[in-house]
Design a protein around this motif. Structure first.
Motif, PDB file in Angstrom:
ATOM      1  N   MET A   1       0.836  -1.184   0.000  1.00  0.00           N
ATOM      2  CA  MET A   1       0.000   0.000   0.000  1.00  0.00           C
ATOM      3  C   MET A   1       0.877   1.242   0.000  1.00  0.00           C
ATOM      4  O   MET A   1       2.031   1.195   0.383  1.00  0.00           O
ATOM      5  CB  MET A   1      -0.909  -0.004   1.209  1.00  0.00           C
ATOM      6  CG  MET A   1      -1.971  -1.069   1.153  1.00  0.00           C
ATOM      7  SD  MET A   1      -3.133  -0.905   2.492  1.00  0.00           S
ATOM      8  CE  MET A   1      -3.743  -2.568   2.495  1.00  0.00           C
ATOM      9  N   THR A   5      -1.553   6.009   2.827  1.00  0.00           N
ATOM     10  CA  THR A   5      -2.536   5.112   3.448  1.00  0.00           C
ATOM     11  C   THR A   5      -2.006   4.600   4.777  1.00  0.00           C
ATOM     12  O   THR A   5      -2.735   4.551   5.773  1.00  0.00           O
ATOM     13  CB  THR A   5      -2.872   3.938   2.515  1.00  0.00           C
ATOM     14  OG1 THR A   5      -3.323   4.438   1.266  1.00  0.00           O
ATOM     15  CG2 THR A   5      -3.958   3.055   3.120  1.00  0.00           C
ATOM     16  N   HIS A   6      -0.732   4.218   4.810  1.00  0.00           N
ATOM     17  CA  HIS A   6      -0.131   3.776   6.063  1.00  0.00           C
ATOM     18  C   HIS A   6      -0.219   4.877   7.122  1.00  0.00           C
ATOM     19  O   HIS A   6      -0.544   4.614   8.282  1.00  0.00           O
ATOM     20  CB  HIS A   6       1.339   3.396   5.849  1.00  0.00           C
ATOM     21  CG  HIS A   6       1.537   2.129   5.092  1.00  0.00           C
ATOM     22  ND1 HIS A   6       1.038   0.921   5.518  1.00  0.00           N
ATOM     23  CD2 HIS A   6       2.201   1.865   3.938  1.00  0.00           C
ATOM     24  CE1 HIS A   6       1.387  -0.037   4.670  1.00  0.00           C
ATOM     25  NE2 HIS A   6       2.087   0.513   3.701  1.00  0.00           N
ATOM     26  N   ASP A  93       1.202  -4.307   4.211  1.00  0.00           N
ATOM     27  CA  ASP A  93       1.946  -4.520   2.968  1.00  0.00           C
ATOM     28  C   ASP A  93       1.663  -5.896   2.382  1.00  0.00           C
ATOM     29  O   ASP A  93       1.760  -6.101   1.174  1.00  0.00           O
ATOM     30  CB  ASP A  93       3.451  -4.341   3.200  1.00  0.00           C
ATOM     31  CG  ASP A  93       3.877  -2.892   3.079  1.00  0.00           C
ATOM     32  OD1 ASP A  93       3.087  -2.080   2.575  1.00  0.00           O
ATOM     33  OD2 ASP A  93       5.003  -2.566   3.489  1.00  0.00           O
ATOM     34  N   GLY A  96      -1.506  -6.093   0.073  1.00  0.00           N
ATOM     35  CA  GLY A  96      -1.425  -5.539  -1.271  1.00  0.00           C
ATOM     36  C   GLY A  96      -0.728  -6.451  -2.252  1.00  0.00           C
ATOM     37  O   GLY A  96      -0.670  -7.666  -2.078  1.00  0.00           O
ATOM     38  N   ILE A 127      -5.878  -5.526  -1.724  1.00  0.00           N
ATOM     39  CA  ILE A 127      -5.737  -4.219  -2.381  1.00  0.00           C
ATOM     40  C   ILE A 127      -4.774  -4.531  -3.522  1.00  0.00           C
ATOM     41  O   ILE A 127      -3.634  -4.908  -3.267  1.00  0.00           O
ATOM     42  CB  ILE A 127      -5.131  -3.176  -1.434  1.00  0.00           C
ATOM     43  CG1 ILE A 127      -5.993  -3.013  -0.193  1.00  0.00           C
ATOM     44  CG2 ILE A 127      -4.882  -1.869  -2.156  1.00  0.00           C
ATOM     45  CD1 ILE A 127      -7.039  -1.968  -0.191  1.00  0.00           C
ATOM     46  N   TYR A 129      -2.726  -3.220  -5.644  1.00  0.00           N
ATOM     47  CA  TYR A 129      -1.364  -2.682  -5.672  1.00  0.00           C
ATOM     48  C   TYR A 129      -1.365  -1.307  -5.015  1.00  0.00           C
ATOM     49  O   TYR A 129      -2.428  -0.701  -4.806  1.00  0.00           O
ATOM     50  CB  TYR A 129      -0.828  -2.589  -7.115  1.00  0.00           C
ATOM     51  CG  TYR A 129      -1.697  -1.770  -8.054  1.00  0.00           C
ATOM     52  CD1 TYR A 129      -1.502  -0.404  -8.208  1.00  0.00           C
ATOM     53  CD2 TYR A 129      -2.715  -2.374  -8.785  1.00  0.00           C
ATOM     54  CE1 TYR A 129      -2.302   0.344  -9.065  1.00  0.00           C
ATOM     55  CE2 TYR A 129      -3.517  -1.634  -9.651  1.00  0.00           C
ATOM     56  CZ  TYR A 129      -3.299  -0.271  -9.784  1.00  0.00           C
ATOM     57  OH  TYR A 129      -4.095   0.460 -10.629  1.00  0.00           O
ATOM     58  N   ASP A 130      -0.171  -0.842  -4.662  1.00  0.00           N
ATOM     59  CA  ASP A 130      -0.072   0.483  -4.057  1.00  0.00           C
ATOM     60  C   ASP A 130      -0.505   1.537  -5.086  1.00  0.00           C
ATOM     61  O   ASP A 130      -0.042   1.535  -6.214  1.00  0.00           O
ATOM     62  CB  ASP A 130       1.354   0.761  -3.577  1.00  0.00           C
ATOM     63  CG  ASP A 130       2.374   0.749  -4.702  1.00  0.00           C
ATOM     64  OD1 ASP A 130       2.498  -0.297  -5.369  1.00  0.00           O
ATOM     65  OD2 ASP A 130       3.022   1.784  -4.924  1.00  0.00           O
ATOM     66  N   GLU A 134      -8.652   1.059  -4.796  1.00  0.00           N
ATOM     67  CA  GLU A 134      -9.004   0.516  -3.484  1.00  0.00           C
ATOM     68  C   GLU A 134      -8.093   1.059  -2.384  1.00  0.00           C
ATOM     69  O   GLU A 134      -8.529   1.262  -1.246  1.00  0.00           O
ATOM     70  CB  GLU A 134      -8.928  -1.013  -3.515  1.00  0.00           C
ATOM     71  CG  GLU A 134      -9.918  -1.681  -4.452  1.00  0.00           C
ATOM     72  CD  GLU A 134      -9.412  -1.819  -5.883  1.00  0.00           C
ATOM     73  OE1 GLU A 134     -10.013  -2.599  -6.634  1.00  0.00           O
ATOM     74  OE2 GLU A 134      -8.406  -1.165  -6.240  1.00  0.00           O
ATOM     75  N   ASP A 135      -6.846   1.282  -2.738  1.00  0.00           N
ATOM     76  CA  ASP A 135      -5.875   1.844  -1.800  1.00  0.00           C
ATOM     77  C   ASP A 135      -6.299   3.269  -1.427  1.00  0.00           C
ATOM     78  O   ASP A 135      -6.344   3.646  -0.250  1.00  0.00           O
ATOM     79  CB  ASP A 135      -4.489   1.833  -2.438  1.00  0.00           C
ATOM     80  CG  ASP A 135      -3.369   2.051  -1.443  1.00  0.00           C
ATOM     81  OD1 ASP A 135      -3.639   2.287  -0.261  1.00  0.00           O
ATOM     82  OD2 ASP A 135      -2.194   1.986  -1.863  1.00  0.00           O
ATOM     83  N   ALA A 169      -2.443   7.983  -6.756  1.00  0.00           N
ATOM     84  CA  ALA A 169      -3.362   6.999  -7.333  1.00  0.00           C
ATOM     85  C   ALA A 169      -3.701   7.353  -8.781  1.00  0.00           C
ATOM     86  O   ALA A 169      -3.807   6.464  -9.635  1.00  0.00           O
ATOM     87  CB  ALA A 169      -4.629   6.912  -6.488  1.00  0.00           C
TER      88      ALA A 169
END
Length: 201
Positions: A1, A5-6, A93, A96, A127, A129-130, A134-135, A169
């Motif tokens: 992610m 987001t983190h 992580d 993802g 999710i 991918y980063d 969705e991320d 994104a």
């Protein structure tokens, strides 16, 4: 992610203290934010391995939380939430995609390295991918309420995180095409610090 987001997840984990223990909320928020972004300091030096410890951070979070509950002072609360934020980062992580330049292609089975097991944990791709939609959605769902709940610098951190998340994104797939071009100009003496995935054509 993605890192924003983190960061938002870390702040969301500590946000309840603004209501239950407002005198400790700033320490909790600062610790959670720093812990949730700390593992990605290894981005250019063994990413998702050098500072990613999915098992160790989780194990450390338990005594840290117990100490924070027993003493309930800013420094112990900050340390506990740092450990919780770092543990959440490493666990996320794995939710993802793999560690690759174009994770939507699904060619890598390396999500995060588990030093205790001595092996790479495989990506779950919940999710994709980063930087995936969705991320960003996860960041937004948690971040928008935080904009209302938090005050001062933490509100600004959330606002910046959401802005960066939306921009990243929107550009994620284009950035994958640009990376080999941009990093192709890195001098030879510095090329060892460029991750292999960024040099892939």
């Amino acid at each position: 992610m993605m890192l924003p987001t983190h960061a938002v997840v870390g702040l969301a984990l500590a946000a309840p203290l603004t209501a239950t223990h407002p005198e400790l909320a700033s320490a909790a928020l600062a610790g959670a934010f720093l812990g949730s972004v700390f593992p990605d300091v290894d981005l250019y030096a063994g990413h998702r391995r050098t500072l990613h410890f999915p098992t160790i951070y989780t194990v450390l979070a338990v005594p840290a939380a117990m100490l924070a509950i027993a003493t309930a002072v800013p420094v112990t609360v900050a340390l506990a939430f740092f450990a919780v934020g770092a543990a959440a980062h490493c666990r996320m992580d794995r939710w993802g995609g793999g560690l690759e330049l174009r994770p939507w292609e699904g060619t890598s089975e390396k999500a995060v390295y588990d030093h205790v097991r001595g092996e790479w944990r495989t990506p779950k791709r919940w999710i994709p991918y980063d930087g995936a939609r969705e991320d960003f959605l996860l960041a937004a769902v948690l971040g928008v309420p935080l904009l209302v709940l938090l005050e001062g610098p933490f509100r600004w951190v959330v606002a910046v995180a959401l802005l960066v998340a939306g921009t990243y994104a929107a550009l994620r797939r284009r950035l994958a095409d640009l990376a080999p071009v941009v990093f192709g100009y890195v001098p030879d003496r510095l090329s060892q610090y460029v991750p292999e995935r960024y040099r892939a054509s």
